[in-house]
Design an enzyme around this catalytic site. Structure first.
Site, PDB file in Angstrom:
ATOM      1  CD  GLU A  41      21.120 -31.257  12.523  1.00  0.00           C
ATOM      2  OE1 GLU A  41      21.801 -31.213  11.465  1.00  0.00           O
ATOM      3  OE2 GLU A  41      20.014 -31.820  12.579  1.00  0.00           O
ATOM      4  NE  ARG A  45      16.184 -36.598  15.607  1.00  0.00           N
ATOM      5  CZ  ARG A  45      16.865 -37.082  14.591  1.00  0.00           C
ATOM      6  NH1 ARG A  45      17.351 -38.307  14.659  1.00  0.00           N
ATOM      7  NH2 ARG A  45      17.057 -36.378  13.530  1.00  0.00           N
ATOM      8  CB  THR A  68      14.909 -32.941  15.541  1.00  0.00           C
ATOM      9  OG1 THR A  68      16.045 -33.739  15.167  1.00  0.00           O
ATOM     10  CG2 THR A  68      13.672 -33.780  15.295  1.00  0.00           C
ATOM     11  CE  LYS A 128      17.962 -33.044   8.141  1.00  0.00           C
ATOM     12  NZ  LYS A 128      18.250 -33.253   9.547  1.00  0.00           N
TER      13      LYS A 128
HETATM   14  C1  3PG Z   1      18.983 -36.734  10.829  1.00  0.00           C
HETATM   15  O1  3PG Z   1      18.353 -36.609  11.819  1.00  0.00           O
HETATM   16  O2  3PG Z   1      19.269 -35.763  10.129  1.00  0.00           O
HETATM   17  C2  3PG Z   1      19.302 -38.111  10.434  1.00  0.00           C
HETATM   18  O3  3PG Z   1      18.616 -39.003  11.250  1.00  0.00           O
HETATM   19  C3  3PG Z   1      20.732 -38.469  10.424  1.00  0.00           C
HETATM   20  O4  3PG Z   1      20.744 -39.531   9.581  1.00  0.00           O
HETATM   21  P1  3PG Z   1      21.799 -40.724   9.694  1.00  0.00           P
HETATM   22  O5  3PG Z   1      21.643 -41.276  11.080  1.00  0.00           O
HETATM   23  O6  3PG Z   1      21.361 -41.684   8.619  1.00  0.00           O
HETATM   24  O7  3PG Z   1      23.144 -40.140   9.443  1.00  0.00           O
END
Ligand code: 3PG
Length: 211
Positions: A41, A45, A68, A128
């Site tokens: 994924e 960002r 995102t 999610k």
């Molecule tokens: C996301 O964007 O889904 C999370 O920031 C991933 O989270 P993690 O860095 O705690 O695994």
């Protein structure tokens, strides 16, 4: 091209990738695939997101999606780049509608009963659950399983190699998302061997948890 939820969730882990430089996308795809997890994924960002999706999608085995995604316009950019699934931190009906128009699997974020009900209203049963640790972790998911038996979750945010079994042993958790095997520090250091090692370990831990 759309991916089925079965294929996306087959390994029970979705690596959440933040790429600053699209030149890292191809070696990262190779490292994840070598670790037995041909899924990514790629989060919207950074400015390199669309180019990174396009580069990773060239790998014949990779399932590459966009994360995102918070607007319908971003979804179009992701789809044009070759994303085969869409992940959003929250629920936005316009994003879900555009995903359907582009024939893409979409996982909106939902953590409260009302958000889950709004997701169900749109005809979706895969969400999610973000940020998972902050919103109650495995305990919250267990409680939500009682009223929402038809919903499957992908908890993301604070999932690690250590706590992965707590999530993946829950019947309503389809997969976990996380960045621990694709940390930006490993990628910027060009340490793709560590990505492959951490990925191999994660895949083994997930398989053991689902037994
Ligand atoms: C996301 O964007 O889904 C999370 O920031 C991933 O989270 P993690 O860095 O705690 O695994």
């Amino acid at each position: 091209m759309r991916v089925s939820d079965k294929d996306l969730l087959a390994h029970h882990i979705i690596p959440v990738v933040v790429l600053e430089d699209a030149a890292d996308a191809a070696p990262l795809a190779a490292a994840l695939t070598a670790g037995g997890l041909p899924v990514a994924e790629v989060t919207f960002r950074t400015a390199a997101a669309a180019e990174s999706i396009a580069a990773m999608a060239k790998h014949p085995d990779m399932i590459v999606g966009a994360g995102t995604v918070i607007t319908a316009d971003q979804l179009d950019t992701a789809a044009d780049a070759g994303a085969s699934f869409i992940v959003s931190p929250g629920l936005n009906a316009a994003v879900v509608k555009r995903a359907r128009e582009r024939d893409l699997l979409v996982l909106p974020g939902a953590v409260t009963p009302s958000e889950i009900m709004a997701t169900l209203d749109l005809g979706l049963t895969l969400c999610k659950f973000f940020p998972a640790a902050t919103f109650g972790g495995p305990g919250a998911l267990k409680s939500l399983g009682a009223p929402f038996r038809q919903v499957r979750f992908v908890p993301t945010g604070g999932v690690s190699a250590e706590n992965l079994p707590e999530y993946l042993t829950l019947p309503n958790v389809a997969a976990v998302g996380g960045s621990w095997m694709v940390k930006p520090s490993l990628i910027s250091a060009g340490d793709f061997d560590s990505v492959t090692r951490l990925t191999t370990e994660a895949v083994a831990a997930a398989a053991a948890a689902r037994k």
